[in-house]
Write a protein that holds these residues in place. Structure first.
Motif, short mmCIF file in Angstrom:
data_model
loop_
_atom_site.label_atom_id
_atom_site.label_comp_id
_atom_site.label_asym_id
_atom_site.label_seq_id
_atom_site.Cartn_x
_atom_site.Cartn_y
_atom_site.Cartn_z
N ARG A 202 2.65 79.77 135.10
CA ARG A 202 1.74 79.65 136.24
C ARG A 202 1.10 78.27 136.28
NH1 ARG A 202 -2.74 83.95 136.77
NH2 ARG A 202 -3.14 82.61 138.58
N LEU A 203 0.92 77.66 135.11
CA LEU A 203 0.29 76.34 135.04
C LEU A 203 1.27 75.19 135.21
CD1 LEU A 203 -2.22 76.80 132.07
CD2 LEU A 203 -2.80 76.46 134.48
N THR A 204 2.49 75.34 134.68
CA THR A 204 3.35 74.17 134.53
C THR A 204 4.72 74.27 135.19
OG1 THR A 204 4.28 74.98 132.43
CG2 THR A 204 2.25 73.68 132.30
N ASN A 205 5.17 75.46 135.56
CA ASN A 205 6.53 75.59 136.09
C ASN A 205 6.62 74.92 137.46
OD1 ASN A 205 8.90 76.83 137.50
ND2 ASN A 205 9.04 78.05 135.63
N PRO A 206 7.51 73.94 137.63
CA PRO A 206 7.54 73.19 138.89
C PRO A 206 7.98 74.02 140.10
CG PRO A 206 9.41 72.59 137.49
CD PRO A 206 8.50 73.43 136.65
N PHE A 207 8.52 75.21 139.88
CA PHE A 207 8.98 76.06 140.98
C PHE A 207 7.96 77.10 141.41
CE2 PHE A 207 12.70 74.50 138.74
CZ PHE A 207 13.51 74.04 139.78
N VAL A 208 7.14 77.57 140.47
CA VAL A 208 6.24 78.69 140.78
C VAL A 208 4.81 78.51 140.30
CG1 VAL A 208 8.04 80.46 140.98
CG2 VAL A 208 7.12 79.89 138.71
N ALA A 209 4.46 77.33 139.81
CA ALA A 209 3.09 77.11 139.35
C ALA A 209 2.11 77.31 140.51
CB ALA A 209 2.93 75.71 138.78
N ASP A 210 0.91 77.78 140.17
CA ASP A 210 -0.10 78.06 141.18
C ASP A 210 -0.40 76.84 142.06
OD1 ASP A 210 -0.30 80.60 140.21
OD2 ASP A 210 -2.17 80.30 139.13
N ARG A 211 -0.37 75.67 141.48
CA ARG A 211 -0.76 74.47 142.23
C ARG A 211 0.24 74.12 143.35
NH1 ARG A 211 0.59 69.57 137.95
NH2 ARG A 211 2.61 70.37 137.26
N TRP A 212 1.45 74.73 143.24
CA TRP A 212 2.44 74.46 144.27
C TRP A 212 2.39 75.48 145.40
CZ3 TRP A 212 3.54 69.76 143.58
CH2 TRP A 212 3.74 69.24 142.31
N GLY A 213 1.42 76.37 145.36
CA GLY A 213 1.26 77.30 146.46
C GLY A 213 1.96 78.62 146.26
#
Length: 213
Positions: A202-213
C-alpha cells in the motif's frame, strides 16, 4: 501454522507446503511441477498431505496437481469455476510454454468467495480475486496473518492481465477492495518472488500504492 516455499518449474513458481503444527496435516498450494521436490519436502517435514489447493489454472501453478493427487490419494480443491477453461487447456499450455505434457483433471471441489477450507485446525478464508484469471482465488489464514495470493499481487508488482480473460481494472479492484482491507499486517506469499505485506505494498507498490489513487 508453519510453511515451506518450494520454487518449482522454470518459472520459479512459489509452490507452498503448509501445515497445522498441532495435527501435522498439510496442504500443498499450487503444485506446478517438479513433483519430486514437493514429495521430498513433505517427507522431510514429517507431515501428512490431506489436500491440494489451487489459486488458479495456469500450468506453472496447476501442472503437477493430477499426478500429486493420484500418488498421495488426496483431493484437488479450487480454484473458482471460471478458470475451468484454463485447466481444460493444460495440455495446450504445456506445449505453449515448453513444459512436459501434464495429466488433465477436474478439481474435486470448486471454491467461491466466502468459502472456508480446513487444514487440520487451520481455517483458510477463500477470497475470489479475479483479474489475472477470472477464477483466481486467494487463501487467507487470519489467525496467522498469512495469505497465499498466487499471481494477484507481488512485491512491487501485480499479476499480468494480457492472458485470455485477464482484466487490469478488475485486478486492481481485487487488490484494493478485497486484499488491502484485510489489514496492513497480513504477510503474503506470492506466486513468484519474495514475500511482502499488504501494508508495504500500500505504501510502495507502483501499481496499487495509496498515493497513486
Amino acid at each position: 501454522m508453519a510453511y515451506r516455499v518450494i520454487p518449482v518449474t522454470p518459472f520459479e513458481q512459489n509452490c507452498t507446503l503448509f501445515w497445522c503444527t498441532e495435527t501435522k496435516e498439510a496442504a500443498v498450494v499450487d503444485p506446478g511441477g517438479d513433483l519430486q521436490k514437493i514429495m521430498a519436502a513433505i517427507e522431510e517435514e514429517g507431515v501428512t498431505l490431506t489436500k491440494i489447493l489451487l489459486t488458479h489454472g495456469h500450468i506453472d501453478h496447476a501442472g503437477a496437481s493430477a499426478t500429486l493427487a493420484k500418488s498421495m490419494d488426496v483431493k484437488i480443491i479450487g480454484p473458482q469455476q471460471a478458470d475451468l477453461f484454463w485447466i481444460e487447456g493444460l495440455e495446450q499450455q504445456s506445449q505453449m510454454f515448453g513444459f512436459q505434457q501434464v495429466q488433465g483433471f477436474v478439481p474435486d471441489q470448486w471454491l467461491n468467495d466466502g468459502d472456508t477450507v480446513m487444514v487440520g485446525n487451520i481455517t483458510l478464508d477463500v477470497i475470489h480475486c479475479p483479474g489475472h484469471t477470472p477464477g483466481h482465488v486467494v487463501f487467507v489464514d487470519r489467525k496467522a496473518k498469512i495469505a497465499q495470493v498466487g499471481d494477484v499481487l507481488f512485491k512491487a508488482s501485480i499479476g499480468r492481465t494480457d492472458f485470455p480473460q485477464g482484466d487490469h481494472a478488475t485486478l486492481i479492484s481485487s487488490i484494493k477492495e478485497k486484499l488491502f482491507p484485510l489489514g496492513d499486517d497480513i504477510r503474503f506469499i506470492p506466486g513468484h518472488g519474495p514475500e511482502s505485506t499488504f501494508g508495504d505494498e500500500r505504501l510502495t507498490n507502483p501499481f496499487v500504492a495509496d498515493r497513486w489513487g
